[in-house]
Design a protein around this motif. Structure first.
Motif, PDB file in Angstrom:
ATOM      1  N   MET A 201       7.079  -5.425  -7.480  1.00 45.10           N
ATOM      2  CA  MET A 201       6.307  -4.218  -7.732  1.00 45.10           C
ATOM      3  C   MET A 201       7.229  -3.035  -8.009  1.00 45.10           C
ATOM      4  N   ASN A 202       8.380  -3.011  -7.353  1.00 44.66           N
ATOM      5  CA  ASN A 202       9.371  -1.986  -7.677  1.00 44.66           C
ATOM      6  C   ASN A 202       9.857  -2.141  -9.118  1.00 44.66           C
ATOM      7  N   MET A 203       9.991  -3.380  -9.584  1.00 38.13           N
ATOM      8  CA  MET A 203      10.394  -3.609 -10.967  1.00 38.13           C
ATOM      9  C   MET A 203       9.324  -3.104 -11.937  1.00 38.13           C
ATOM     10  N   VAL A 204       8.061  -3.242 -11.573  1.00 43.56           N
ATOM     11  CA  VAL A 204       6.978  -2.751 -12.431  1.00 43.56           C
ATOM     12  C   VAL A 204       7.068  -1.235 -12.565  1.00 43.56           C
ATOM     13  N   ILE A 205       7.278  -0.546 -11.460  1.00 44.20           N
ATOM     14  CA  ILE A 205       7.392   0.916 -11.509  1.00 44.20           C
ATOM     15  C   ILE A 205       8.606   1.315 -12.345  1.00 44.20           C
ATOM     16  N   TYR A 206       9.697   0.608 -12.189  1.00 45.25           N
ATOM     17  CA  TYR A 206      10.900   0.907 -12.977  1.00 45.25           C
ATOM     18  C   TYR A 206      10.666   0.639 -14.463  1.00 45.25           C
ATOM     19  N   SER A 207       9.916  -0.416 -14.795  1.00 44.11           N
ATOM     20  CA  SER A 207       9.653  -0.732 -16.200  1.00 44.11           C
ATOM     21  C   SER A 207       8.824   0.360 -16.867  1.00 44.11           C
ATOM     22  N   ILE A 208       7.887   0.957 -16.139  1.00 38.93           N
ATOM     23  CA  ILE A 208       7.077   2.034 -16.717  1.00 38.93           C
ATOM     24  C   ILE A 208       7.975   3.204 -17.135  1.00 38.93           C
ATOM     25  N   ASP A 209       8.884   3.587 -16.248  1.00 40.50           N
ATOM     26  CA  ASP A 209       9.789   4.683 -16.572  1.00 40.50           C
ATOM     27  C   ASP A 209      10.785   4.282 -17.667  1.00 40.50           C
ATOM     28  N   LYS A 210      11.197   3.017 -17.656  1.00 39.74           N
ATOM     29  CA  LYS A 210      12.159   2.551 -18.653  1.00 39.74           C
ATOM     30  C   LYS A 210      11.559   2.577 -20.054  1.00 39.74           C
ATOM     31  N   VAL A 211      10.344   2.105 -20.204  1.00 40.25           N
ATOM     32  CA  VAL A 211       9.700   2.063 -21.520  1.00 40.25           C
ATOM     33  C   VAL A 211       9.444   3.485 -22.024  1.00 40.25           C
ATOM     34  N   LYS A 212       9.118   4.399 -21.141  1.00 40.04           N
ATOM     35  CA  LYS A 212       8.890   5.793 -21.557  1.00 40.04           C
ATOM     36  C   LYS A 212      10.154   6.410 -22.145  1.00 40.04           C
TER      37      LYS A 212
ATOM     38  N   GLY B  32      -8.933   2.983  -1.128  1.00 43.62           N
ATOM     39  CA  GLY B  32      -7.877   2.414  -0.300  1.00 43.62           C
ATOM     40  C   GLY B  32      -8.140   0.987   0.125  1.00 43.62           C
ATOM     41  N   LYS B  33      -8.856   0.212  -0.702  1.00 42.37           N
ATOM     42  CA  LYS B  33      -9.109  -1.186  -0.374  1.00 42.37           C
ATOM     43  C   LYS B  33      -9.301  -1.988  -1.643  1.00 42.37           C
ATOM     44  N   LEU B  34      -9.176  -3.289  -1.525  1.00 40.61           N
ATOM     45  CA  LEU B  34      -9.334  -4.197  -2.659  1.00 40.61           C
ATOM     46  C   LEU B  34     -10.802  -4.395  -2.994  1.00 40.61           C
TER      47      LEU B  34
ATOM     48  N   ARG C  92       0.822  -1.222   0.000  1.00 37.69           N
ATOM     49  CA  ARG C  92       0.000   0.000   0.000  1.00 37.69           C
ATOM     50  C   ARG C  92       0.849   1.261   0.000  1.00 37.69           C
ATOM     51  N   GLU C  93       1.867   1.286   0.767  1.00 40.56           N
ATOM     52  CA  GLU C  93       2.708   2.486   0.851  1.00 40.56           C
ATOM     53  C   GLU C  93       3.381   2.788  -0.489  1.00 40.56           C
ATOM     54  N   LEU C  94       3.900   1.751  -1.164  1.00 40.71           N
ATOM     55  CA  LEU C  94       4.534   1.953  -2.459  1.00 40.71           C
ATOM     56  C   LEU C  94       3.537   2.441  -3.505  1.00 40.71           C
TER      57      LEU C  94
END
Length: 489
Positions: free
Chosen positions: A389-400, A201-203, A178-180
């Protein structure tokens, strides 16, 4: 004189005593006469009972005096014998009942014979038969019901336990991520029920084993959909099937990018089995990545992983050191990673042929992660997915940031033009049939309009106009044919 007066009464008494004795002796001459007298008295009561209960056949014979004829004396003797038998039955209750039933009309009183048989059968000894085993009330007679109830209880208990476990795992994942997510997205947990986007803030629980989370409000992406796809632990049959074929929980992440934030390329990395399956099922991978999956040993990836790429330049641009570090350290959790600007989902299987239009595409990033434990997942295993999940965030910036050079861009454009041309060739015949169908429908509608015209003169003018149009079309086709022949010469 006085003595004479006393003697006369005494003589009269002596004379009167033998006469009275003889008279009574005549009436009761023997035992048969006494029985006859007594029975005739009872017969009067029997006549009264017979008259009250039903219609009697005959009345009992009257008393007969000594002056009767000899035939009457014989009848009297027979009656006396019968009455003596009846007197004997007066003491025997069973014989008396039988004599009484015999006097009734058998046709009017139908059940009397059965009553007599029942009376005799009551004297028979009582025989107790042994009850067969399948008719006895024992637990062995209800084994099927016991099995069904036991199975039903087991299914209910498994449903409750499995549902609660999936819920605990989902909330454990959300609490650790949640924090990330809140630090990278402005909106986390929109349920889509309200017109305005509101962060819940919930599933969102889709069913007992699928939970969704929608995130949006980040640079270069329209939104991110996270789906927690757990095993069907609430289904007892699925639990038994997993004993023979183990499976694991999965986390599916789909990121939709803006049109201007991704270049034209298709890339995928994952397990060899997953790559072979996706290449057959996904429309974009089957069209733009026709080669077989290649090994990732060149980039330091484990042997269990393979790469599908539209061109080598894309692979070199995506697989940098940080990306290789994420994939190598968590290779056991990665099922597949798929980047595509031509993503349209699985291949469209139509029984009546190919679609007439190219499917709509979007620039999409897809991630499929396997939760450790192979079904025996714990909340700590859900926490271990945080680096991915950190890799997912990094992939978004990488592809851009990734941009192809001029040659790579031209090659990508040629590939897309080739795919579109092949699609048009495959659908050419179908488009012709569709155009012919539209023309026939147009002609049919025009003929119906002419036929529905009530004015004969107007109807005639409409028919002539339609014929002139058809004649002009035929002349245009002939002119085109002549021009083609002249050019050929």
């Amino acid at each position: 004189m006085r003595g004479t007066h006393l003697l006369i009464p005494a003589l009269l008494l002596l004379l009167a005593f033998p006469v009275s004795r003889g008279r009574y002796n005549d009436d009761f001459d023997d035992g048969e006469d006494i029985a006859d007298f007594d029975d005739n008295d009872f017969a009067e009561f029997e006549d009264m009972n017979e008259d009250a209960a039903a219609e009697t056949e005959t009345a009992p014979p009257p008393r007969v005096s000594q002056s009767s004829q000899p035939e009457e004396e014989e009848d009297e003797d027979e009656a006396t014998v019968e009455l003596e038998d009846g007197l004997d039955g007066f003491d025997d209750s069973e014989t008396q009942d039988q004599d009484m039933y015999s006097k009734y009309d058998q046709e009017e009183f139908e059940g009397i014979g059965d009553m007599e048989k029942t009376g005799h059968s009551m004297k028979d000894p009582l025989i107790i038969h042994t009850v067969p085993a399948h008719l006895q009330n024992s637990w062995e007679s209800y084994y099927m019901e016991i099995l069904m109830v036991t199975g039903l209880l087991a299914y209910i208990m498994n449903y409750i336990i499995g549902k609660n476990k999936n819920s605990r795992l989902a909330h454990a994942w959300f609490n650790s991520h949640r924090e990330l997510l809140e630090s990278n997205f402005a909106l986390v947990g929109d349920d889509g029920t309200s017109k305005e986007a509101v962060s819940t803030g919930k599933l969102n629980q889709e069913n007992e084993h699928i939970y969704n989370l929608w995130c949006s409000g980040r640079v270069c992406c329209e939104g991110m959909l996270i789906q927690l796809k757990f095993l069907k632990r609430q289904d007892l049959l699925n639990v038994l099937a997993r004993m023979m074929r183990p499976a694991c929980d999965q986390v599916l992440i789909k990121v939709t990018l803006n049109e201007e934030d991704m270049d034209t390329f298709v890339f995928s990395v994952g397990t060899k089995k997953a790559m072979a399956r996706l290449q057959k099922e996904m429309q974009d991978l089957s069209e733009f990545c026709g080669d077989k999956p290649k090994s990732g040993a060149k980039y330091g990836l484990p042997d269990s992983l393979a790469i599908l790429s539209e061109m080598g330049e894309v692979t070199d641009g995506v697989m940098d050191n940080k990306m290789v570090h994420y994939i190598t350290n968590h290779a056991d959790k990665i099922e597949s990673i798929h980047f595509s600007d031509q993503f349209s989902g699985p291949k469209i299987m139509q029984e009546e042929g190919q679609p007439l239009k190219l499917p709509e595409t979007k620039k999409t990033l897809l991630f499929t992660f396997n939760v450790p434990g192979m079904g025996n997942t714990s909340p700590k295993d859900m926490d271990s997915l945080l680096p991915l999940m950190n890799m997912v965030i990094y992939s978004i910036d990488k592809v851009k940031k990734l941009r192809l050079n001029r040659e790579g861009k031209m090659k990508a454009d040629r590939n897309r033009a080739r795919v579109e041309e092949n699609f048009l060739k495959q659908t050419h015949a179908q488009r012709q049939e569709a155009a012919q169908t539209r023309r026939e429908e147009k002609k049919r509608a025009e003929k119906e309009r002419i036929m529905n015209e009530e004015d004969p003169e107007r109807q005639r003018r409409l028919e002539e106009a339609a014929q002139r149009r058809e004649q002009k079309k035929i002349e245009k086709k002939q002119m085109k044919m002549k021009q083609i022949k002249v050019k050929a010469m």
